[in-house]
Design an enzyme around this catalytic site. Structure first.
Site, mmCIF file in Angstrom:
data_model
loop_
_atom_site.group_PDB
_atom_site.id
_atom_site.type_symbol
_atom_site.label_atom_id
_atom_site.label_comp_id
_atom_site.label_asym_id
_atom_site.label_seq_id
_atom_site.Cartn_x
_atom_site.Cartn_y
_atom_site.Cartn_z
ATOM 1 N N SER A 1 0.795 -1.277 0.284
ATOM 2 C CA SER A 1 0.115 0.240 -0.016
ATOM 3 C C SER A 1 0.800 1.108 -0.048
ATOM 4 O O SER A 1 2.194 1.295 0.368
ATOM 5 C CB SER A 1 -0.947 -0.107 1.058
ATOM 6 O OG SER A 1 -1.649 -1.141 1.460
HETATM 7 N N1 SAM Z 1 -0.942 -4.590 4.215
HETATM 8 C C1 SAM Z 1 -0.193 -5.097 3.042
HETATM 9 C C2 SAM Z 1 1.220 -4.629 2.898
HETATM 10 O O1 SAM Z 1 1.675 -3.797 3.670
HETATM 11 O O2 SAM Z 1 2.086 -4.944 1.984
HETATM 12 C C3 SAM Z 1 -0.969 -4.749 1.832
HETATM 13 C C4 SAM Z 1 -1.217 -5.919 0.892
HETATM 14 S S1 SAM Z 1 -2.444 -5.698 -0.494
HETATM 15 C C5 SAM Z 1 -3.053 -3.939 -0.620
HETATM 16 C C6 SAM Z 1 -3.888 -6.710 0.356
HETATM 17 C C7 SAM Z 1 -3.482 -8.132 0.788
HETATM 18 O O3 SAM Z 1 -4.803 -8.874 1.109
HETATM 19 C C8 SAM Z 1 -3.053 -8.997 -0.452
HETATM 20 O O4 SAM Z 1 -1.912 -9.351 0.003
HETATM 21 C C9 SAM Z 1 -4.097 -10.230 -0.640
HETATM 22 O O5 SAM Z 1 -3.600 -11.208 -0.895
HETATM 23 C C10 SAM Z 1 -4.796 -10.247 0.917
HETATM 24 N N2 SAM Z 1 -6.304 -10.547 0.925
HETATM 25 C C11 SAM Z 1 -6.978 -10.431 0.089
HETATM 26 N N3 SAM Z 1 -8.138 -11.177 0.412
HETATM 27 C C12 SAM Z 1 -7.811 -11.656 1.639
HETATM 28 C C13 SAM Z 1 -8.715 -12.449 2.446
HETATM 29 N N4 SAM Z 1 -9.741 -13.049 2.350
HETATM 30 N N5 SAM Z 1 -7.846 -12.794 3.477
HETATM 31 C C14 SAM Z 1 -6.580 -12.694 3.877
HETATM 32 N N6 SAM Z 1 -5.934 -11.789 2.969
HETATM 33 C C15 SAM Z 1 -6.500 -11.535 1.938
#
Ligand code: SAM
Length: 223
Positions: A70
């Site tokens: 992000s």
């Molecule tokens: N907090 C992260 C960082 O600092 O890198 C941001 C990662 S990205 C914007 C969002 C993440 O949410 C992705 O890695 C994605 O795989 C995960 N995600 C999406 N749906 C999800 C779910 N149902 N359960 C867990 N993780 C999920």
């Protein structure tokens, strides 16, 4: 000097990092603890080497598997909101991704639980937590649409992927007075919503903070 600061030495000049911090201040981030932790945390180690020279730009960057690290402003804003009611003991993050947001949180709250649905991303993030010597993070491969019952109730929950509606389980896993920071909406744009559980009741106060753009919250696991 702790391990986070040590890992931050080299790679980027202090000036590059200060420029990012100034940009966050210019955009309205005012929490000194949040600004300090972002200043100290080496964002470049959460990226593949080919992209690490862009780590201190205020922009979202790819981390593989169609996911992103992000934008610093969004990390700062969501963290600032999460902490706005005071220090938190037990926080759940949904969407570990690179582990950057988790690392920021781990320096500001007592305990962080984090779930990720893509196994290779989780593996890399855990390796980073180990290298940084962060001991207050518990991370698991799991579908965060169901929250994470094991460590509930949480006094803070933060979701870094966007559902169409707030998953029911998240309401149930919040402690009285707890706060939930979550982007909600479709794939084009979402509202960043803040829900506060009214003391011991099942009622929530809700506020829409701003428009955001996150990857969608998807169901199931990917190995
Ligand atoms: N907090 C992260 C960082 O600092 O890198 C941001 C990662 S990205 C914007 C969002 C993440 O949410 C992705 O890695 C994605 O795989 C995960 N995600 C999406 N749906 C999800 C779910 N149902 N359960 C867990 N993780 C999920």
């Amino acid at each position: 000097m702790n391990s986070i600061e040590l890992a931050g030495i080299g790679m980027t000049s202090q000036r590059t990092r200060e420029r990012l911090i100034q940009r966050l201040i210019d955009q309205g981030i005012s929490s000194q603890p949040v600004l300090d932790v972002i200043r100290m945390t080496p964002r470049h180690i959460f990226l593949d080497e080919a992209l690490s020279h862009r780590a201190y730009e205020d922009t979202a960057l790819p981390i593989g598997f169609s996911q992103t690290l992000s934008q610093p402003y969004i990390v700062a804003r969501m963290t600032e909101i999460l902490l706005s009611g005071g220090r938190l003991k037990n926080v759940l993050e949904i969407g570990t991704g690179s582990g950057y947001q988790t690392t920021i949180l781990s320096q500001l709250v007592e305990q962080v639980s984090t779930v990720e649905r893509i196994e290779p991303l989780l593996r890399k993030a855990k390796e980073r937590f180990r290298k940084l010597g962060l001991k207050n993070i518990t991370a698991e491969l799991s579908d965060g649409s169901f929250g994470w019952d094991k460590h509930a109730p949480y006094d803070g929950i933060i979701t870094t992927a966007a559902p169409q509606t707030v998953p029911e389980e998240l309401f149930r896993q919040m402690a009285p007075g707890g706060i939930l920071v979550i982007p909600v909406g479709n794939g084009v744009s979402q509202d960043l919503r803040v829900l506060r559980r009214v003391s011991d009741s099942a009622e929530f106060d809700e506020e829409i903070v701003e428009k955001v753009k996150f990857v969608p919250l998807l169901g199931g696991l990917s190995r």
